[in-house]
Structures are given as structure tokens and as C-alpha cells.
Design an enzyme around this catalytic site. Structure first.
Site, PDB file in Angstrom:
ATOM      1  NE  ARG A   1      86.204  10.199 -32.825  1.00 55.34           N
ATOM      2  CZ  ARG A   1      86.432  11.230 -32.488  1.00 55.34           C
ATOM      3  NH1 ARG A   1      87.294  11.543 -31.429  1.00 55.34           N
ATOM      4  NH2 ARG A   1      86.885  11.997 -32.953  1.00 55.34           N
ATOM      5  CD  GLU A  11      80.407  11.676 -30.550  1.00 55.20           C
ATOM      6  OE1 GLU A  11      80.755  10.878 -31.112  1.00 55.20           O
ATOM      7  OE2 GLU A  11      81.904  12.807 -30.709  1.00 55.20           O
TER       8      GLU A  11
END
Length: 786
Positions: A325, A730
Site C-alpha cells: 500500500r 483513514e
């Protein structure tokens, strides 16, 4: 100032609460102290309390462990080590490498060696002191770059590339290169790791666990103690914070408690104290980012080569996906025609680092923002201009370096809007004038406006699924259960809003019950910002099934067409007749219509070909922009955050008040990562910042008085998400990058044309050191000019 979405912006029928600023369902209980966490659950007489014996050396051979005196201590009922585990001894969540207790050699200081169960926690802790452990010292590795260079990796490296970055860099008019050290971050949830394991009459187990992933705890407990999954139930009502730290690492305490419960036949409780928790559990991955960025003289980027070295600690845990990621987000919001991004998973003798809000994305974004900022400094351009000139668009420059097409990208519009609203350009020039005025002494001001593009989905495809269970009772009340975990982010109230909207009932008619693996099985963790997205769709699916049954019953019972049946404001309209919802449900019950349904959702479209490093790993992207202004004293390194302005896109918000809280909280937590929260290990690999006295999270004094947060009013999310909302867990975390960049801007005028040697976290000591370095550069440049 907090600006909510204007009332009526998202019109909804009748009494639907979707889109309204509804209070968090646990708010009053949390403020009053009535909200129950694992440590608050009343225990029955005979409950045992578990504490852990932790390793005092890293990479050391365990020569001997003498627990005789521990077993003989008053109140001690059981002591367990790895040899006492009847089933699986390794509880690695994806790949092996996480023994429940140390196996012959310690991996890190703070690793569990044994567990003591006693009639009280105090008795167990007193017994710990009589343990005798002999070590033979090893040679712990702490430097991730050194580990990478020596081939010490927990998983193989991975590369994403497009075009020919090396050739493009050779042809670039300007090339900046650098290395950025990015620190880790302690989760510092208010509730530490905790489990209460209760053996049942038939040999099964019921666990109350502070976990973001109850199905994984269920699976690992079953494997450790040797039970089938259907004999282990895990229940979670709420967490006192998680932030990723309870996605995998809640499993070990749960397995230990469960094992002792099976061995003794007594309830067992474990609740780590703060210091043990900080020593035992992993953190946000520290990273080292090495980059070469090519551009022309106007600052238009042509190529990027980046090495991202993640400090994974002593085991794989979730590091493969986390480093991936970071690589996915190494572009942030910038189009890279030629790019080569490499990700390395370095082994070190520290606790296995794990999931943390953003899951590697913040580290990748910070690295590219540092590179873009260095480019702007080299060219002596306003970094805002360089950022704007390199943004993606939705026409030609709309594919990421891993091949995903951007279907929506409002960032240029958002940056321009925020710059105008907060008067960025005037303040940027004012900061330059302030810094040039000798009358201001050691004070310097800086400002930065930075964007965020964050992909929403688990990058492990199989986790993108969710289930729900909805019951309608004969009095018209509704109970909802789903696989998501409430950890303060308002997931439960959002799910209640979704269910209330489906039936057009008052919110008071809906009750969301504790998440349980024996109600909704095989759940995914509440992580990756997907809790509301996936569970909301699953709840909606169950409600849709029930509505279908009720409509079919009404059509048959009253002989009307389906188009003549509707649910409005707590009533059911059937042709010319009106029934209260409870009255109608009674009729359906007596007609033997099932009033219970399951729901299911799987995220569509996503895929990623790892061999080709290409695909669509994310269902959609969430976006945000933030502007921060700081004032720095270069003689001491002290600084204050003067003003913060945020514009964030949450799509069609399910609950604007909850979303604003998530944005503000995410920013402040990100601010801690980048400024105050410093993890320090000594040469013996001991974590020295292992308590609140030495590890500093942001406080109210770190928050600027001028703190403005707005939700993007356009909110045209094209993705098929629940009520067209967007994830908000997030993405706001990365908005704090603007504060870090503002600190760099405040130092830039000390030595124009130079990269700013400021790492993360930018503590006052780090800022002071960077200022000294830049002043020395300026003196050297003046000497060379003479």
C-alpha cells in the site's frame, strides 16, 4: 470552526436519518463512564488473572527458564509456556513467524516468554519477579536499510513500474534525489489489549475480546486450543480505540487466556498494563524512502525512482500488504509518466510492526511529498504551484503507475477552492516577508497546502466481503447485527441510520447489538476504511430482503399491485389502507412470514495482478486537502501550529457530525506521527519510549485555535457505495502532512535552493538540527560566492 453539510442538501424521504448529524450512540455512556469495555465486564468468583513474562534481550538464545518459584508463589494457579500449547504454536495471521511464546531464541525485547495465571493480577505480578531466565546474547539488527542490503527480509521485495524511469531521469533537466527517514508510531489506544475467556458447560469457549477482527481471534484460538470453530464464540461490543493495533495483535492475549481457561476450567482475564502493551505489540512501520525525481525547469515531473524500505520488525504479520500500500500511494495525487517504485520488507529485532491507520499509505505519501517539496526548493518555486502542475486529471493524465484509471479526481478544484478560502497565496507571501524581517529575530513562519488521494478497499481481495443479520420483532422494533467493530468511529450509529432509512422508521426503533462470531460468521476485520462501506451494504441487503417479503405479503394479502405498497414515516401504505409498522408486522407474523434475514456484500470490480503489478486494487478513492501554517523558533526548535484549514470529500455523508469528528481526529493523530511521537530504541534493542512519560501523543495544546474543517459540498461520488458515501476513517490522517511541510517551509528561507533536511517526526530537536544544518549551508554558500 466546523462547517456541516447544509441541511437539506441531501433530501431524503420522511424521517430518514441518513445524511443527518446524529449523535454517536455511545457518546453519553462514554462521557458518564457507563460504556462497558472488556475490563469493565463483571467477573465471577474464581476468575483467574493473566500476566506475561516478557523477554529482556533481543536475538538472544534462551539458555534456561526456571519457573519453579513462580509456580509456588501465593495465588498462582497455572503457568504456561510454548510447550503447553496443544495445537498450533504459531499464530501468524498470514504467514508463519509469530510463535505464541518465544521458541528457543528471543526475537525482540518484550516478546512473551510465559504467562502466569493467579487469583489476582497483583499476585500474578508478584510471582513474575521470581522467574529466572538465562540468556546468551546475540547481535540484534535494528537498521532496516542494513537489513535490506544484507538480504534480511520477512517477505520478498516487489516492484511496480510504468515506462522507463531510468531513461527519463537521464533526460530530465532537473533531478533531485534524497532519503527520508520516517518514524513509526505507537497506537496508544486508551484501552490496552484485553480478553475475558469463559469456558462453557459443553467445553466450548466464549470470549470477550478487544479486537478489530473477531473472526481471526476465533480461528486462532480454536487452532491453539484444539477446538472446532463452532465451539469458539468471540463477542465485541466496543473498543477503546484500535487504529489497526487490534487487527492482528489482539489474538495473542486472547489465545493465552483461552488456553488457560481450557486447562483450568475457570474464566480467565488478561488486560495488559500500558508498559507491557507498548513493549509487546508492534507499531506503525518506520520506513526509509530513497528517491530520484526528474522534472523540467517549470517543475513538471517526468520520472520517479523510489525505494521504500519498510521496517517490518521480527515477522511478516501484515507487512506484505502494508508495504504494497505504501507503493500504491507513492504517487499520492501526482501523475507519473515514468515510474519505478520498489518495496522492501526488512527484518529487524523489534516487535512485529502491524496495521495502523493508513496501512502504509501515509509513508508512501510522505515520501513523494518530500520529493516534490525538494523539487520546489531546488527551483525556488512555491510548492503549491509545483503540486498543482503535477496533479492527475480525468482526461489524459488519469492512470496510476499500477494501471488504475481515475474515474473521479476533484483535487485540483479542491486545492484551488481551499487556497482561495484560506487566503493561501497572500499568507505564503506574508511568510516570506516575515522571514526576511530581521526584527522578528529567531522566529520563522511557514505554510503548506497539500492534497490526499487514498484508495478504498482491502488490497487482499478476499477480505472485501461483509455479512449482516436483521430481525424484525412483532412490536415493530428492529435488531441489527453485522461484522463490523465499533471502536469510537461511529460505525454502529451509521448502521442504525442505514436500517432506519430502509424502513423509513425513527432511529429509536433500531438497536445494533454487539458483534458476535456466532451471529455473523467469517467476518473481515474492521479496517481499510471499509467498515461502513461493506457492512452498510450488507445491512441494506438484509433490509431489502425483508422489505421484499413484506411487500409480497401485502400484495397477496390485500390484492394490490406492488407499486401501491410503500413504507413511509413509520407507516405501511397498501393501496388505500394505512397501517402502523408494528401493526403490519403483526399481520405478517400471523401469516407466517419470516421476519429475519441475512445480508451479504462483496466489493465489485477490484483486482490486482501481482506478477504484472497492474490492476484495480481500489474500488474508489477518497480525497482531501489541508493547509497548515506554523511559527518556528530556530534557536530552540520549538514551534506552534497557528492555523489549519481542511476541505475533505466524504461523498454523500451518512452522518456529517461523525465524519467531521473523524477528520479532525485523524488530522491530530497524523500530527502526532509527524511531530511529537518519537519511538527510540537503544543499542540493545530496548524500546525506551514505552510509557506516557517518554512517548508524547498530541495534547489539546498542540491543536491550533484556528481549526476550520469543511466537507466538500459537491459530493458526487459515482461509486456504488452505501448511499453514495465515502470512507472517512483513514484518509484524513494524511491531511497532517501539510503541517510537516509547513515546518519545512518555515526553514526554507534559511538556505534558499536547498532541500530541507527534516525527517519525521519533526520534533523540536529535529527542527533545531535542520535549522543548524541549513544555516551552515548558507554560510558555506556565502563563502564560496566570495
Amino acid at each position: 470552526m466546523r462547517k456541516l453539510i447544509e441541511p437539506g442538501m441531501y433530501p431524503s424521504a420522511g424521517s430518514s436519518p441518513v445524511g443527518k448529524a446524529v449523535t454517536h450512540d455511545s457518546a453519553a455512556m462514554q462521557v458518564s463512564g457507563q460504556a462497558q469495555y472488556v475490563d469493565d465486564i463483571p467477573t465471577v468468583p474464581g476468575t483467574l488473572h493473566l500476566v506475561l513474562g516478557l523477554a529482556e534481550q533481543a536475538d538472544a538464545e534462551i539458555v534456561s527458564v526456571d519457573l519453579t518459584a513462580v509456580r509456588q508463589s501465593p495465588g498462582v494457579v497455572d503457568v504456561i509456556t510454548l510447550n503447553d500449547v496443544p495445537g498450533h504454536k504459531d499464530i501468524g495471521p498470514v504467514f508463519p513467524g509469530d510463535p505464541l511464546f518465544a521458541d528457543g531464541r528471543t526475537l525482540y525485547v518484550g516478546q512473551a516468554l510465559f504467562a502466569v495465571a493467579a487469583t489476582s493480577e497483583a499476585a500474578a505480578r508478584r510471582a513474575l519477579a521470581s522467574a529466572r531466565v538465562e540468556y546468551r546474547a546475540g547481535n540484534p539488527v535494528l537498521d532496516p536499510v542494513q537489513a535490506w542490503q544484507q538480504g534480511l527480509l520477512v517477505r520478498p521485495s516487489h516492484v511496480m513500474q510504468r515506462g522507463d524511469a531510468s531513461a527519463a531521469l537521464e533526460q530530465a533537466e532537473v533531478v533531485v534525489q534524497g532519503q527520508l527517514d520516517i518514524g513509526g508510531q505507537e497506537h496508544f489506544y486508551l484501552e490496552t489489549q484485553a480478553t475475558l475467556a469463559i469456558p462453557q458447560e459443553d467445553g466450548s469457549l466464549h470470549l470477550y475480546s478487544s479486537t478489530q477482527h473477531p473472526s481471526e481471534v476465533q480461528k486462532l484460538v480454536a487452532e491453539v486450543v484444539g477446538l472446532p470453530l463452532n465451539q469458539v464464540a468471540v463477542e465485541v461490543r466496543r473498543l477503546g480505540g484500535g487504529f489497526g493495533g487490534k487487527e492482528t495483535q489482539a489474538a495473542a492475549p486472547a489465545c493465552m487466556a483461552a488456553l488457560v481457561a481450557v486447562r483450568t476450567g475457570r474464566p480467565v482475564k488478561i488486560r495488559l498494563n500500558r508498559r507491557d502493551d507498548m513493549r509487546l505489540t508492534g507499531k506503525r512501520h518506520p520506513f526509509v524512502g530513497q528517491f530520484r525525481l526528474g522534472a523540467d525547469q517549470s517543475g513538471r515531473i517526468s520520472a520517479l525512482e523510489m525505494e521504500l524500505i519498510g521496517n517490518c520488525g521480527c515477522s511478516p504479520d501484515l507487512s506484505d500488504a502494508i508495504v504494497d500500500r505504501a507503493m500504491f500511494h507513492a504517487d499520492n495525487c501526482y501523475y507519473l509518466a515514468h515510474a519505478r517504485v520498489s518495496g522492501h520488507r526488512a527484518f529487524t529485532h523489534t516487535a512485529s510492526n502491524t496495521a495502523y491507520r493508513g496501512f502504509g499509505g501515509p509513508q508512501g505519501m510522505l515520501a513523494i511529498e518530500a520529493a516534490v517539496d525538494d523539487l520546489a526548493r531546488r527551483l525556488q518555486l512555491d510548492p503549491y504551484i509545483v503540486r498543482m502542475n503535477n496533479l492527475y486529471d480525468t482526461d489524459q493524465r488519469n492512470r496510476t503507475h499500477y494501471g488504475q484509471e481515475l474515474e473521479q479526481f476533484p483535487v485540483a478544484e479542491m486545492m484551488a477552492k481551499l487556497a482561495e478560502d484560506c487566503q493561501y497565496h497572500q499568507r505564503y507571501q506574508a511568510a516570506r516577508a516575515f522571514n526576511a524581517d530581521v526584527g522578528n529575530g529567531p522566529l520563522r513562519r511557514g505554510i503548506a497546502l497539500t492534497p490526499v488521494k487514498f484508495g478504498i478497499s482491502f488490497t487482499a481481495q478476499h477480505l472485501n466481503q461483509a455479512g449482516a443479520l436483521v430481525h424484525i420483532y412483532t412490536d415493530g422494533s428492529i435488531q441489527v447485527n453485522h461484522g463490523g467493530i465499533e471502536m469510537g468511529q461511529g460505525l454502529y450509529i451509521k448502521m442504525a441510520q442505514v436500517a432506519a432509512d430502509a424502513f423509513d422508521l425513527p432511529l429509536e426503533c433500531i438497536r445494533v447489538t454487539a458483534t458476535r462470531t456466532d451471529k455473523v460468521p467469517n467476518t473481515s476485520p474492521t479496517a481499510a476504511s471499509s467498515g461502513a462501506d461493506m457492512n452498510g451494504m450488507a445491512v441494506h441487503d438484509a433490509c431489502t430482503t425483508l422489505l421484499g417479503r413484506l411487500r409480497a405479503f401485502a400484495a397477496s394479502e390485500f390484492g394490490v399491485d406492488a407499486s401501491a405498497i410503500s413504507f413511509e414515516s413509520g407507516q405501511v401504505i397498501v393501496g388505500q389502507q394505512r397501517f402502523g409498522f408494528a401493526e403490519f408486522v403483526q399481520k405478517a407474523y400471523f401469516a407466517r412470514i419470516s421476519l429475519s434475514a441475512t445480508g451479504y456484500y462483496r466489493t465489485p470490480l477490484i483486482h490486482y495482478d501481482r506478477a504484472r503489478a497492474e490492476g484495480r486494487p481500489f474500488f474508489y478513492f477518497a480525497h482531501g486537502v489541508s493547509c497548515s501554517e506554523v511559527e518556528v523558533d530556530i534557536e530552540t526548535g520549538e514551534y506552534r501550529l497557528c492555523q489549519v484549514d481542511i476541505l475533505h470529500d466524504v461523498g454523500r455523508s451518512l452522518n456529517p457530525a461523525i465524519d467531521l469528528g473523524q477528520i479532525e481526529g485523524g488530522f491530530v493523530q497524523g500530527l502526532g506521527w509527524l511531530t511529537t511521537e518519537e519511538l527510540v530504541w537503544d543499542e540493545q534493542a530496548r524500546l525506551r519510549t514505552d510509557m506516557p512519560a517518554t512517548y508524547k501523543i498530541p495534547t489539546i495544546g498542540d491543536i491550533p485555535v484556528a481549526f476550520t474543517t469543511r466537507l466538500l459540498e459537491r459530493a458526487d461520488n459515482p461509486a456504488n457505495t452505501i448511499h453514495r458515501s465515502k470512507a472517512v476513517g483513514e484518509p484524513p490522517f494524511m491531511l497532517a502532512i501539510s503541517a510537516w511541510c509547513a515546518l519545512r517551509d518555515a526553514l526554507a528561507d534559511l538556505a534558499p535552493g536547498n532541500a530541507i533536511p527534516l525527517s519525521a517526526p519533526a520534533t523540536p530537536e529535529a527542527v533545531w538540527k535542520a535549522a543548524r544544518t541549513l544555516q551552515a549551508m548558507a554560510v558555506q554558500a556565502q563563502g564560496a560566492a566570495k
